[in-house]
Scaffold this active site. Structure first.
Site, PDB file in Angstrom:
ATOM      1  N   CYS A  52       1.200  -1.302   0.201  1.00  0.00           N
ATOM      2  CA  CYS A  52      -0.095  -0.205  -0.268  1.00  0.00           C
ATOM      3  C   CYS A  52       0.991   1.770  -0.072  1.00  0.00           C
ATOM      4  O   CYS A  52       0.363   1.864  -1.197  1.00  0.00           O
ATOM      5  CB  CYS A  52      -0.753   0.215   0.948  1.00  0.00           C
ATOM      6  SG  CYS A  52      -0.194   0.347   2.550  1.00  0.00           S
ATOM      7  N   HIS A 109      -2.973   0.846   6.831  1.00  0.00           N
ATOM      8  CA  HIS A 109      -2.991   0.646   5.254  1.00  0.00           C
ATOM      9  C   HIS A 109      -3.177   2.000   4.611  1.00  0.00           C
ATOM     10  O   HIS A 109      -3.842   3.072   5.180  1.00  0.00           O
ATOM     11  CB  HIS A 109      -4.477   0.013   5.523  1.00  0.00           C
ATOM     12  CG  HIS A 109      -4.267   0.160   3.700  1.00  0.00           C
ATOM     13  ND1 HIS A 109      -3.474  -0.906   2.529  1.00  0.00           N
ATOM     14  CD2 HIS A 109      -5.686   0.122   2.868  1.00  0.00           C
ATOM     15  CE1 HIS A 109      -4.035  -1.024   1.650  1.00  0.00           C
ATOM     16  NE2 HIS A 109      -5.276  -0.399   2.116  1.00  0.00           N
ATOM     17  N   HIS A 121      -5.961   2.047  -4.062  1.00  0.00           N
ATOM     18  CA  HIS A 121      -4.626   0.778  -2.837  1.00  0.00           C
ATOM     19  C   HIS A 121      -4.898  -0.091  -3.557  1.00  0.00           C
ATOM     20  O   HIS A 121      -4.540  -0.700  -4.641  1.00  0.00           O
ATOM     21  CB  HIS A 121      -5.238   1.438  -1.663  1.00  0.00           C
ATOM     22  CG  HIS A 121      -6.364   0.318  -1.286  1.00  0.00           C
ATOM     23  ND1 HIS A 121      -6.721  -1.020  -0.648  1.00  0.00           N
ATOM     24  CD2 HIS A 121      -7.572   0.462  -2.715  1.00  0.00           C
ATOM     25  CE1 HIS A 121      -7.752  -1.311  -1.133  1.00  0.00           C
ATOM     26  NE2 HIS A 121      -8.155  -1.119  -1.857  1.00  0.00           N
TER      27      HIS A 121
END
Length: 161
Positions: A52, A109, A121
């Protein structure tokens, strides 16, 4: 199939970031689209595979901005913005490990907000994906958002090439 997926995702972003004319891409849309079709790879920072924060660092590098390669470190940058103030290019952060502390220490994240409630993402098992902040999983795990781009930088990256 991978090429088709990339084209479909590019079209989705084109219609998601609704800035400028219908005939040109912005530097922001080009940057987020450049990683489409890439798989997830833990520690990855290239189109061969991204995690990410590797993906968000890749996108911002395309815009001439250096970000560290860790979601918690990226969350320490910029200005905090509320969810109702989000604009394309803001980073959105999540606690996907469901830690008790929902503060910055729980961040695990990160994604790039692209407008219309959507963000790009690198998702485990899926690679570069587009999701909505309103999806139940992301509502439950959302922590904060940070604005990295100044108003001037934002104007530059959202202007058609």
């Amino acid at each position: 199939m991978k090429k088709f997926f990339g084209i479909a995702m590019s079209l989705a972003l084109f219609f998601t970031i609704q800035v400028g004319s219908a005939s040109a891409e912005t530097p922001m849309s080009q940057a987020v689209n450049d990683g489409l079709g890439s798989p997830y790879k833990s520690g990855g920072t290239t189109k061969k595979g991204f995690d990410c924060s590797g993906y968000t660092a890749f996108v911002f590098d395309k815009l001439g901005i250096s970000l560290p390669h860790q979601s918690k470190s990226q969350a320490a940058l910029g200005t905090t913005v509320s969810q109702d103030e989000l604009r394309a290019g803001d980073l959105v952060f999540f606690d996907t490990e469901n830690k008790v502390n929902k503060g910055v220490s729980g961040i695990s994240h990160v994604g790039v907000y692209v407008g219309d409630g959507k963000f790009y993402h690198s998702a485990t098992g899926k690679g570069i994906s587009i999701n909505k902040l309103s999806e139940a999983y992301y509502v439950k795990t959302y922590v904060t958002a940070k604005r990295i781009l100044s108003d001037e930088q934002y104007a530059d990256v959202m202007t058609d090439n």
